[in-house]
Design a protein around this motif. Structure first.
Motif, PDB file in Angstrom:
ATOM      1  N   LYS A   1     -18.318   1.208  11.662  1.00 53.28           N
ATOM      2  CA  LYS A   1     -18.668  -0.226  11.760  1.00 53.28           C
ATOM      3  C   LYS A   1     -19.395  -0.717  10.516  1.00 53.28           C
ATOM      4  O   LYS A   1     -20.372  -1.463  10.597  1.00 53.28           O
ATOM      5  N   ASP A   2     -18.904  -0.283   9.347  1.00 54.93           N
ATOM      6  CA  ASP A   2     -19.487  -0.703   8.069  1.00 54.93           C
ATOM      7  C   ASP A   2     -18.778  -1.983   7.634  1.00 54.93           C
ATOM      8  O   ASP A   2     -17.643  -1.949   7.141  1.00 54.93           O
ATOM      9  N   VAL A   3     -19.427  -3.115   7.832  1.00 50.06           N
ATOM     10  CA  VAL A   3     -18.799  -4.419   7.582  1.00 50.06           C
ATOM     11  C   VAL A   3     -18.316  -4.544   6.140  1.00 50.06           C
ATOM     12  O   VAL A   3     -17.173  -4.941   5.883  1.00 50.06           O
ATOM     13  N   GLU A   4     -19.197  -4.218   5.183  1.00 49.41           N
ATOM     14  CA  GLU A   4     -18.810  -4.372   3.781  1.00 49.41           C
ATOM     15  C   GLU A   4     -17.634  -3.467   3.419  1.00 49.41           C
ATOM     16  O   GLU A   4     -16.712  -3.866   2.714  1.00 49.41           O
ATOM     17  N   ALA A   5     -17.662  -2.228   3.907  1.00 51.91           N
ATOM     18  CA  ALA A   5     -16.572  -1.297   3.609  1.00 51.91           C
ATOM     19  C   ALA A   5     -15.285  -1.710   4.313  1.00 51.91           C
ATOM     20  O   ALA A   5     -14.187  -1.512   3.774  1.00 51.91           O
ATOM     21  N   MET A   6     -15.388  -2.290   5.501  1.00 51.25           N
ATOM     22  CA  MET A   6     -14.193  -2.777   6.192  1.00 51.25           C
ATOM     23  C   MET A   6     -13.514  -3.865   5.373  1.00 51.25           C
ATOM     24  O   MET A   6     -12.292  -3.842   5.176  1.00 51.25           O
ATOM     25  N   ILE A   7     -14.296  -4.816   4.868  1.00 55.34           N
ATOM     26  CA  ILE A   7     -13.732  -5.906   4.063  1.00 55.34           C
ATOM     27  C   ILE A   7     -13.157  -5.354   2.758  1.00 55.34           C
ATOM     28  O   ILE A   7     -12.022  -5.672   2.368  1.00 55.34           O
TER      29      ILE A   7
ATOM     30  N   ALA B   1     -10.521  -9.453   9.639  1.00 59.15           N
ATOM     31  CA  ALA B   1      -9.966  -9.218   8.303  1.00 59.15           C
ATOM     32  C   ALA B   1      -9.134  -7.936   8.277  1.00 59.15           C
ATOM     33  O   ALA B   1      -8.055  -7.883   7.673  1.00 59.15           O
ATOM     34  N   VAL B   2      -9.630  -6.888   8.939  1.00 57.22           N
ATOM     35  CA  VAL B   2      -8.874  -5.634   9.006  1.00 57.22           C
ATOM     36  C   VAL B   2      -7.573  -5.838   9.777  1.00 57.22           C
ATOM     37  O   VAL B   2      -6.516  -5.329   9.397  1.00 57.22           O
ATOM     38  N   ALA B   3      -7.643  -6.596  10.877  1.00 57.96           N
ATOM     39  CA  ALA B   3      -6.441  -6.860  11.665  1.00 57.96           C
ATOM     40  C   ALA B   3      -5.405  -7.611  10.833  1.00 57.96           C
ATOM     41  O   ALA B   3      -4.204  -7.325  10.909  1.00 57.96           O
ATOM     42  N   CYS B   4      -5.862  -8.578  10.038  1.00 56.96           N
ATOM     43  CA  CYS B   4      -4.950  -9.317   9.161  1.00 56.96           C
ATOM     44  C   CYS B   4      -4.323  -8.390   8.125  1.00 56.96           C
ATOM     45  O   CYS B   4      -3.112  -8.454   7.859  1.00 56.96           O
ATOM     46  N   ALA B   5      -5.141  -7.519   7.520  1.00 58.95           N
ATOM     47  CA  ALA B   5      -4.615  -6.573   6.536  1.00 58.95           C
ATOM     48  C   ALA B   5      -3.605  -5.633   7.168  1.00 58.95           C
ATOM     49  O   ALA B   5      -2.585  -5.290   6.570  1.00 58.95           O
ATOM     50  N   SER B   6      -3.879  -5.209   8.406  1.00 55.78           N
ATOM     51  CA  SER B   6      -2.962  -4.325   9.113  1.00 55.78           C
ATOM     52  C   SER B   6      -1.618  -4.997   9.336  1.00 55.78           C
ATOM     53  O   SER B   6      -0.554  -4.436   9.031  1.00 55.78           O
ATOM     54  N   ALA B   7      -1.646  -6.228   9.849  1.00 52.58           N
ATOM     55  CA  ALA B   7      -0.398  -6.944  10.120  1.00 52.58           C
ATOM     56  C   ALA B   7       0.363  -7.225   8.837  1.00 52.58           C
ATOM     57  O   ALA B   7       1.590  -7.040   8.760  1.00 52.58           O
ATOM     58  N   TRP B   8      -0.359  -7.663   7.805  1.00 49.26           N
ATOM     59  CA  TRP B   8       0.284  -8.000   6.527  1.00 49.26           C
ATOM     60  C   TRP B   8       0.928  -6.758   5.904  1.00 49.26           C
ATOM     61  O   TRP B   8       2.068  -6.789   5.439  1.00 49.26           O
ATOM     62  N   THR B   9       0.188  -5.645   5.920  1.00 48.88           N
ATOM     63  CA  THR B   9       0.672  -4.413   5.312  1.00 48.88           C
ATOM     64  C   THR B   9       1.928  -3.908   5.994  1.00 48.88           C
ATOM     65  O   THR B   9       2.921  -3.560   5.344  1.00 48.88           O
ATOM     66  N   LYS B  10       1.897  -3.869   7.319  1.00 48.43           N
ATOM     67  CA  LYS B  10       3.052  -3.364   8.055  1.00 48.43           C
ATOM     68  C   LYS B  10       4.260  -4.281   7.877  1.00 48.43           C
ATOM     69  O   LYS B  10       5.393  -3.806   7.772  1.00 48.43           O
ATOM     70  N   TRP B  11       4.038  -5.585   7.833  1.00 49.44           N
ATOM     71  CA  TRP B  11       5.147  -6.528   7.632  1.00 49.44           C
ATOM     72  C   TRP B  11       5.774  -6.342   6.254  1.00 49.44           C
ATOM     73  O   TRP B  11       7.005  -6.287   6.121  1.00 49.44           O
ATOM     74  N   VAL B  12       4.952  -6.233   5.202  1.00 48.84           N
ATOM     75  CA  VAL B  12       5.479  -6.078   3.849  1.00 48.84           C
ATOM     76  C   VAL B  12       6.254  -4.760   3.712  1.00 48.84           C
ATOM     77  O   VAL B  12       7.359  -4.727   3.159  1.00 48.84           O
ATOM     78  N   LEU B  13       5.677  -3.675   4.210  1.00 47.70           N
ATOM     79  CA  LEU B  13       6.353  -2.379   4.093  1.00 47.70           C
ATOM     80  C   LEU B  13       7.676  -2.370   4.858  1.00 47.70           C
ATOM     81  O   LEU B  13       8.677  -1.817   4.387  1.00 47.70           O
ATOM     82  N   ALA B  14       7.707  -2.989   6.039  1.00 43.44           N
ATOM     83  CA  ALA B  14       8.949  -3.042   6.811  1.00 43.44           C
ATOM     84  C   ALA B  14       9.994  -3.905   6.108  1.00 43.44           C
ATOM     85  O   ALA B  14      11.184  -3.549   6.053  1.00 43.44           O
ATOM     86  N   ALA B  15       9.565  -5.047   5.538  1.00 43.29           N
ATOM     87  CA  ALA B  15      10.501  -5.910   4.820  1.00 43.29           C
ATOM     88  C   ALA B  15      11.048  -5.205   3.585  1.00 43.29           C
ATOM     89  O   ALA B  15      12.249  -5.290   3.276  1.00 43.29           O
ATOM     90  N   ALA B  16      10.171  -4.494   2.870  1.00 45.77           N
ATOM     91  CA  ALA B  16      10.616  -3.769   1.676  1.00 45.77           C
ATOM     92  C   ALA B  16      11.595  -2.659   2.034  1.00 45.77           C
ATOM     93  O   ALA B  16      12.579  -2.415   1.323  1.00 45.77           O
ATOM     94  N   ALA B  17      11.338  -1.978   3.140  1.00 47.30           N
ATOM     95  CA  ALA B  17      12.247  -0.912   3.563  1.00 47.30           C
ATOM     96  C   ALA B  17      13.634  -1.471   3.868  1.00 47.30           C
ATOM     97  O   ALA B  17      14.650  -0.841   3.549  1.00 47.30           O
ATOM     98  N   ARG B  18      13.693  -2.658   4.466  1.00 46.16           N
ATOM     99  CA  ARG B  18      14.995  -3.279   4.740  1.00 46.16           C
ATOM    100  C   ARG B  18      15.723  -3.615   3.446  1.00 46.16           C
ATOM    101  O   ARG B  18      16.936  -3.423   3.329  1.00 46.16           O
ATOM    102  N   VAL B  19      14.998  -4.125   2.468  1.00 49.77           N
ATOM    103  CA  VAL B  19      15.613  -4.428   1.173  1.00 49.77           C
ATOM    104  C   VAL B  19      16.152  -3.157   0.535  1.00 49.77           C
ATOM    105  O   VAL B  19      17.244  -3.136  -0.039  1.00 49.77           O
TER     106      VAL B  19
END
Length: 365
Positions: A63-69, A162-180
């Motif tokens: 639960k380290d806020v600064e490290a999470m961000i 912020a972590v949840a947003c990074a998680s969703a963004w990361t998985k979406w980009v990697l999945a889109a790149a894999a399709r390409v």
């Protein structure tokens, strides 16, 4: 393939009631990547992504806020960079998250500007770029990476979001790149071969001819051009320079404009976004740029300048010659005024970096 690319599951400890006092809700994050999402990446990039995930999850667990961000920002930035590089794009190592957000959607073919007639998707994909920029700004104010005189007052719930947003963004980009990459598997394999395999005289041009590079899409042509050029600048393989780069720059060999764009960028910027121009590569880069058709040259050079503005430059040593000054001198010999002006700006940026160790646009991201 599953044995080669095992599923990597990193689940953070739940964030306790203290993070969400009104509801007492708990939140856990699951990052799960396997061959489908990471199989297109080379070993170094894949290792970097998984290490970044581990850092996020360790921050969540305590639960380290600064490290999470900070770690959420680093993960998003890293995924953007490996995706841009893998799909034949370019970036400067100091590029901000807004620029990387635009660049990653461009190489994926999903930039809002290209989604004509899809207003809802334009808004959604535009929010992906805005979210990247916001994450960078949040890191600058509340995250690790700059040294803090006092703890961040940011509520843990906001850090969790912020972590949840990074998680969703990361998985979406990697999945889109894999399709390409599914549609570009043969070209990706060829680019990796150019980067890693042993070649004899004439074999790289022969490979390009076998691939019928003239008929490929512009992104595939650029990916191959980058691979050839960086085999010389990063791999120090003279055959890549002598068999392809020099004949192209001198007009002795014909390759498509997008391929030439990749070669031009690779002469000056490496795969990690650092400026690697030398005196001889500066000569080749300027000579090659004048072979590019007028209709495409200015856009290509402006894009190159944008990348170089955020690419760190090695400061000059006591006996080093200035590549920036060399570019300025070469620019002054160009008759076409728009081309001359862009090379003068590039030379000025590089000269500034050589004197300070950074480019003029070295800024927090």
């Amino acid at each position: 393939m599953d044995s080669v690319y095992p599923k990597r599951r990193a689940e953070g400890a739940s964030i306790s009631r203290a993070a969400f006092p009104s509801t007492g809700a708990k939140l856990s994050f699951v990052f799960e990547f396997g061959e489908q999402e990471l199989g297109y990446l080379g070993d170094p990039a894949r290792t970097a992504v998984l290490a970044a995930v581990d850092r996020v999850m360790r921050a969540v667990a305590i639960k380290d806020v600064e490290a999470m961000i900070g770690s959420a920002k680093d993960l998003s930035e890293g995924v953007a960079k490996v995706t841009i590089g893998a799909l034949g794009g370019s970036y400067g190592a100091n590029a901000d998250l807004n620029g990387l957000g635009h660049a990653v959607l461009e190489v994926l073919g999903l930039h809002p500007s290209g989604l004509h007639g899809e207003q809802a998707l334009q808004k959604l994909h535009g929010s992906l770029i805005a979210g990247m920029q916001a994450l960078g700004e949040l890191r600058n104010r509340h995250g690790t990476g700059h040294g803090r005189p006092s703890p961040s007052p940011l509520p843990a719930a906001d850090a969790a979001f912020a972590v949840a947003c990074a998680s969703a963004w990361t998985k979406w980009v990697l999945a889109a790149a894999a399709r390409v990459f599914v549609a570009r598997a043969e070209i990706a394999k060829a680019a990796r071969s150019i980067a890693e395999d042993v070649f004899r005289r004439g074999e790289i041009p022969a490979l390009l001819q076998t691939l019928n590079v003239q008929t490929l899409s512009a992104p595939d042509q650029r990916l191959l051009g980058l691979a050839v050029s960086r085999r010389w600048t990063s791999g120090h393989t003279f055959l890549a320079r002598d068999d392809v780069v020099v004949p192209l720059a001198r007009g002795e060999a014909e390759y498509p404009t997008a391929f030439a764009d990749g070669v031009l960028t690779g002469l000056l910027v490496d795969e990690t976004g650092y400026f690697v121009g030398t005196m001889s590569n500066a000569d080749l880069a300027v000579e090659l740029s004048e072979r590019i058709p007028n209709s495409d040259r200015q856009n290509i050079l402006r894009d190159l300048q944008s990348v170089i503005q955020s690419a760190p430059v090695r400061p000059l040593g006591p006996s080093d010659e200035s590549v920036g000054q060399r570019l300025i001198a070469l620019a002054n010999g160009i008759a076409q005024q728009e081309t001359k002006a862009v090379w003068l700006r590039i030379g000025t940026d590089v000269s500034a970096g050589e004197g300070s160790g950074t480019t003029q646009n070295d800024r927090p991201s």
